[in-house]
Motif scaffolding. Structure first.
Motif, PDB file in Angstrom:
ATOM      1  N   GLU A 288     -15.867 -18.784  32.123  1.00 21.03           N
ATOM      2  CA  GLU A 288     -15.753 -17.587  31.283  1.00 21.03           C
ATOM      3  C   GLU A 288     -14.966 -17.871  30.010  1.00 21.03           C
ATOM      4  O   GLU A 288     -15.337 -17.420  28.922  1.00 21.03           O
TER       5      GLU A 288
ATOM      6  N   GLU B 279     -16.362 -17.629  26.190  1.00 19.24           N
ATOM      7  CA  GLU B 279     -15.666 -16.861  25.153  1.00 19.24           C
ATOM      8  C   GLU B 279     -15.384 -17.729  23.931  1.00 19.24           C
ATOM      9  O   GLU B 279     -15.571 -17.301  22.797  1.00 19.24           O
TER      10      GLU B 279
ATOM     11  N   ARG C 251     -18.610 -18.218  21.999  1.00 23.58           N
ATOM     12  CA  ARG C 251     -18.956 -17.014  21.238  1.00 23.58           C
ATOM     13  C   ARG C 251     -18.103 -16.917  19.980  1.00 23.58           C
ATOM     14  O   ARG C 251     -18.598 -16.576  18.906  1.00 23.58           O
ATOM     15  N   ARG C 252     -16.827 -17.215  20.098  1.00 19.73           N
ATOM     16  CA  ARG C 252     -15.939 -17.141  18.934  1.00 19.73           C
ATOM     17  C   ARG C 252     -16.310 -18.186  17.890  1.00 19.73           C
ATOM     18  O   ARG C 252     -16.305 -17.898  16.692  1.00 19.73           O
TER      19      ARG C 252
ATOM     20  N   GLY D 103     -18.135 -13.218  18.534  1.00 18.38           N
ATOM     21  CA  GLY D 103     -17.193 -12.569  19.449  1.00 18.38           C
ATOM     22  C   GLY D 103     -16.101 -11.861  18.681  1.00 18.38           C
ATOM     23  O   GLY D 103     -15.883 -12.065  17.504  1.00 18.38           O
TER      24      GLY D 103
END
Length: 115
Positions: free
Chosen positions: A98, A102, A105-106, A111
């Protein structure tokens, strides 16, 4: 298009720094126009918080794997401890996955976060 510092971490991630200069589109005192441009990139000599969390969880996972391996060499008398550690390893794997999602995505800019 107001100007801000950008802090770049050694892992490649970044975050916005201090406001530096207004653009000619913003006429309200103390406000920015909402569009951010980089004035200066400031190198940060450490990893971002997400990478630090990932590294910490990877160290915990490695320690659990080493414990399981040691207990397995000693026979079946540690079956309950091995099962508990295996559950912990699976939980750490999920948390690491996870956090890596994340981070991806950033880095792709889709994100929310410190960008």
């Amino acid at each position: 298009m107001c100007f801000f510092d950008q802090h770049r971490f050694v892992c490649g991630d970044w975050k916005w720094g201090h406001f530096r200069q207004h653009c000619n589109r913003e006429y309200r005192i103390g406000e920015t126009c909402g569009m951010k441009l980089i004035m200066t990139t400031v190198p940060v000599g450490q990893k971002c918080k997400l990478c630090e969390k990932i590294d910490t969880k990877l160290r915990r996972r490695t320690a659990e794997v080493e414990r399981v391996n040691r207990w397995q060499r000693e026979g079946s008398k540690f079956r309950a401890s091995i099962d508990k550690s295996m559950d912990q390893i699976r939980a750490l794997d999920a948390e690491i996955y996870e956090l890596q999602c994340e981070k991806n995505r950033r880095l792709q800019g889709i994100g929310s976060g410190s960008h």
